[in-house]
Design an enzyme around this catalytic site. Structure first.
Site, mmCIF file in Angstrom:
data_model
loop_
_atom_site.group_PDB
_atom_site.id
_atom_site.type_symbol
_atom_site.label_atom_id
_atom_site.label_comp_id
_atom_site.label_asym_id
_atom_site.label_seq_id
_atom_site.Cartn_x
_atom_site.Cartn_y
_atom_site.Cartn_z
ATOM 1 C CB THR A 63 -0.884 0.012 0.965
ATOM 2 O OG1 THR A 63 -1.802 1.133 0.898
ATOM 3 C CG2 THR A 63 -0.203 0.168 2.420
ATOM 4 C CB CYS A 64 1.440 4.074 -1.617
ATOM 5 S SG CYS A 64 0.353 4.087 -3.313
ATOM 6 N NE ARG A 65 -1.752 10.803 -1.440
ATOM 7 C CZ ARG A 65 -2.995 11.052 -1.966
ATOM 8 N NH1 ARG A 65 -4.169 11.407 -1.551
ATOM 9 N NH2 ARG A 65 -2.855 11.586 -3.412
ATOM 10 C CG MET A 91 -2.241 3.431 3.927
ATOM 11 S SD MET A 91 -2.585 1.956 5.076
ATOM 12 C CE MET A 91 -3.067 2.687 6.510
#
Length: 111
Positions: A63-65, A91
């Site tokens: 995951t990232c933003r 996220m």
């Protein structure tokens, strides 16, 4: 079309271990409690820290933003022998779904 699967937030356990590749300030602002944090820029030097995931039967969820950085990292990790998947919506989706989060200052946010 990505060759890697998207995993909806609803299918990830609250205590699941997944890889968060956001920068330190983003991590400090809010992250999943069991996530492993290795910023995308440090991944080539720190990839050995992910070795335990090679033993698992399920993909390494990343995951990232919101998912953009994950799309750049997944092909590289696949070349290193990892089975990988994207946390759909990143996220931002995790937080929007009301999933557990920790933060350095005690008030988790994803921006």
């Amino acid at each position: 079309m990505s060759e890697f699967p998207d995993v909806p937030v609803s299918q990830v356990a609250d205590d699941a271990t997944f890889l968060d590749i956001r920068e330190q300030d983003e991590w400090d602002a809010g992250h999943a409690p069991a996530a492993v944090h290795i910023p995308m820029s440090e991944l080539p030097q720190r990839v050995d820290e992910l070795a335990p995931f090679l033993e698992r039967d399920e993909p390494l969820v990343i995951t990232c933003r919101s998912g953009g950085r994950v799309q750049r990292v997944m092909p590289w990790l696949a070349q290193q022998g990892y089975e990988v998947a994207n946390l759909e919506g990143g996220m931002m989706a995790w937080q929007a779904a009301g999933r557990p989060m920790d933060a350095a200052n005690g008030t988790p946010t994803v921006s």
